[in-house]
Design a protein around this motif. Structure first.
Motif, short mmCIF file in Angstrom:
data_model
loop_
_atom_site.label_atom_id
_atom_site.label_comp_id
_atom_site.label_asym_id
_atom_site.label_seq_id
_atom_site.Cartn_x
_atom_site.Cartn_y
_atom_site.Cartn_z
N UNK A 36 0.77 -1.20 -0.02
CA UNK A 36 0.06 0.01 0.05
C UNK A 36 0.78 1.31 0.07
N UNK A 37 2.17 1.25 0.72
CA UNK A 37 2.93 2.40 0.82
C UNK A 37 4.21 1.84 1.12
N UNK A 38 5.24 2.65 1.02
CA UNK A 38 6.46 2.31 1.42
C UNK A 38 7.44 3.78 1.29
N UNK A 45 14.83 5.83 11.81
CA UNK A 45 15.75 4.78 11.48
C UNK A 45 15.00 3.56 10.74
N UNK A 46 14.13 3.42 9.92
CA UNK A 46 13.52 2.43 9.30
C UNK A 46 12.96 2.66 7.65
N UNK A 47 13.39 1.54 7.33
CA UNK A 47 12.68 1.48 5.88
C UNK A 47 11.10 0.84 6.09
N UNK A 48 10.19 1.13 5.92
CA UNK A 48 9.03 0.66 6.16
C UNK A 48 7.95 0.61 5.26
N UNK A 49 7.22 -0.57 5.17
CA UNK A 49 6.12 -0.78 4.08
C UNK A 49 4.82 -1.22 4.57
N UNK A 50 3.89 -0.47 4.29
CA UNK A 50 2.45 -1.05 4.60
C UNK A 50 1.88 -2.06 3.92
N UNK A 51 1.28 -3.08 4.34
CA UNK A 51 0.59 -4.10 3.44
C UNK A 51 -0.58 -4.15 3.70
N UNK A 52 -1.67 -4.52 3.01
CA UNK A 52 -2.91 -4.48 3.22
C UNK A 52 -3.61 -5.80 2.30
N UNK A 53 -4.86 -5.80 2.61
CA UNK A 53 -5.52 -6.98 1.63
C UNK A 53 -6.14 -6.31 0.60
N UNK A 54 -6.42 -7.24 -0.38
CA UNK A 54 -6.67 -6.88 -1.89
C UNK A 54 -7.98 -5.74 -1.54
N UNK A 55 -8.87 -5.89 -0.98
CA UNK A 55 -9.75 -4.88 -0.85
C UNK A 55 -9.80 -4.22 0.61
N UNK A 56 -8.74 -3.52 0.60
CA UNK A 56 -8.33 -2.93 2.19
C UNK A 56 -9.57 -1.79 2.47
N UNK A 137 4.53 -5.15 26.04
CA UNK A 137 4.29 -5.16 24.66
C UNK A 137 4.32 -3.63 24.64
N UNK A 138 5.01 -3.44 23.26
CA UNK A 138 5.42 -1.94 22.60
C UNK A 138 3.82 -1.74 22.04
N UNK A 139 3.12 -0.66 22.43
CA UNK A 139 1.86 -0.32 21.74
C UNK A 139 1.99 1.11 21.02
N UNK A 140 1.83 1.16 19.88
CA UNK A 140 1.68 2.51 19.07
C UNK A 140 0.26 2.95 19.38
N UNK A 141 0.19 4.37 19.34
CA UNK A 141 -0.91 5.00 19.11
C UNK A 141 -0.87 5.71 17.70
N UNK A 142 -1.53 5.76 16.88
CA UNK A 142 -1.50 6.50 15.60
C UNK A 142 -2.80 7.09 15.21
N UNK A 143 -2.47 8.32 14.71
CA UNK A 143 -3.70 8.91 13.95
C UNK A 143 -3.20 9.19 12.66
N UNK A 144 -4.15 8.52 11.80
CA UNK A 144 -3.83 8.73 10.34
C UNK A 144 -4.08 10.05 9.65
N UNK A 145 -3.19 10.47 8.55
CA UNK A 145 -3.53 11.72 8.01
C UNK A 145 -4.81 11.91 7.55
N UNK A 146 -5.29 12.95 7.09
CA UNK A 146 -6.99 13.15 6.73
C UNK A 146 -6.96 12.09 5.53
N UNK A 147 -5.92 11.96 4.41
CA UNK A 147 -6.15 11.14 3.52
C UNK A 147 -5.29 9.76 3.83
N UNK A 148 -6.14 8.65 4.05
CA UNK A 148 -5.50 7.65 4.43
C UNK A 148 -4.41 6.80 3.60
N UNK A 149 -3.73 6.32 4.02
CA UNK A 149 -2.51 5.79 3.24
C UNK A 149 -2.87 4.44 2.50
N UNK A 150 -4.12 3.80 2.59
CA UNK A 150 -4.56 2.72 1.78
C UNK A 150 -5.51 3.25 1.09
#
Length: 150
Positions: A36-38, A45-56, A137-150
């Motif tokens: 979905x996004x890389x 300090x990371x290279x990151x990739x977001x993966x989703x399902x076919x109909x995310x 457990x490391x827990x992240x809280x995330x607020x997506x941008x106005x336009x989602x990345x998927x």
């Protein structure tokens, strides 16, 4: 803030991986996830990739692959501590109002890693709840941008 208003859904599971290309081949080519996004996040300090399902859908959880840009990054240290192998590094909870959730969690005694939210994947606002506050457990809280990345 009411308990039912804190979290929207599980946003993603963060997997630390020693080799991004190998991890993408496994998750996309073999398992059928969709890239979905890389991006590279220099601050984290990371290279990151977001993966989703076919109909995310908007509230479908994603997989986030995290490869260290250096051994000194948090993900690099996690992989080293894990014998050079990857693994589940964190679980991310999506929120609609980062500032309100951040304040509520602090009021309730949670230890957050950053004094204020930072920039995450695709412009999301993020913070982390320290594992000492969550039973390990490391827990992240995330607020997506106005336009989602998927």
């Amino acid at each position: 803030m009411d308990n039912s208003d804190l979290f929207v859904c599980i946003d993603h599971i963060g997997l630390a991986v020693p080799d991004m290309d190998e991890a993408l081949r496994l998750h996309v080519d073999v398992m059928g996830w969709r890239l979905l996004h890389r991006e590279q996040n220099q601050e984290q300090g990371v290279d990151e990739a977001m993966l989703g399902t076919g109909a995310q859908g908007d509230e479908n959880a994603m997989i986030q692959l995290l490869a260290p840009l250096s051994p000194e990054s948090a993900v690099g240290k996690f992989i080293e501590k894990n014998g050079g192998r990857g693994g589940i590094q964190h679980i991310a909870y999506r929120v609609a109002d980062m500032d309100a959730v951040d304040a509520t969690l602090r009021e309730r005694g949670a230890t957050l890693l950053y004094p204020a939210p930072k920039s995450g994947t695709g412009g999301a606002r993020i913070n982390f709840i320290h594992p000492k506050s969550t039973g390990g457990v490391l827990l992240e809280i995330t607020e997506p941008p106005a336009a989602p990345h998927h």
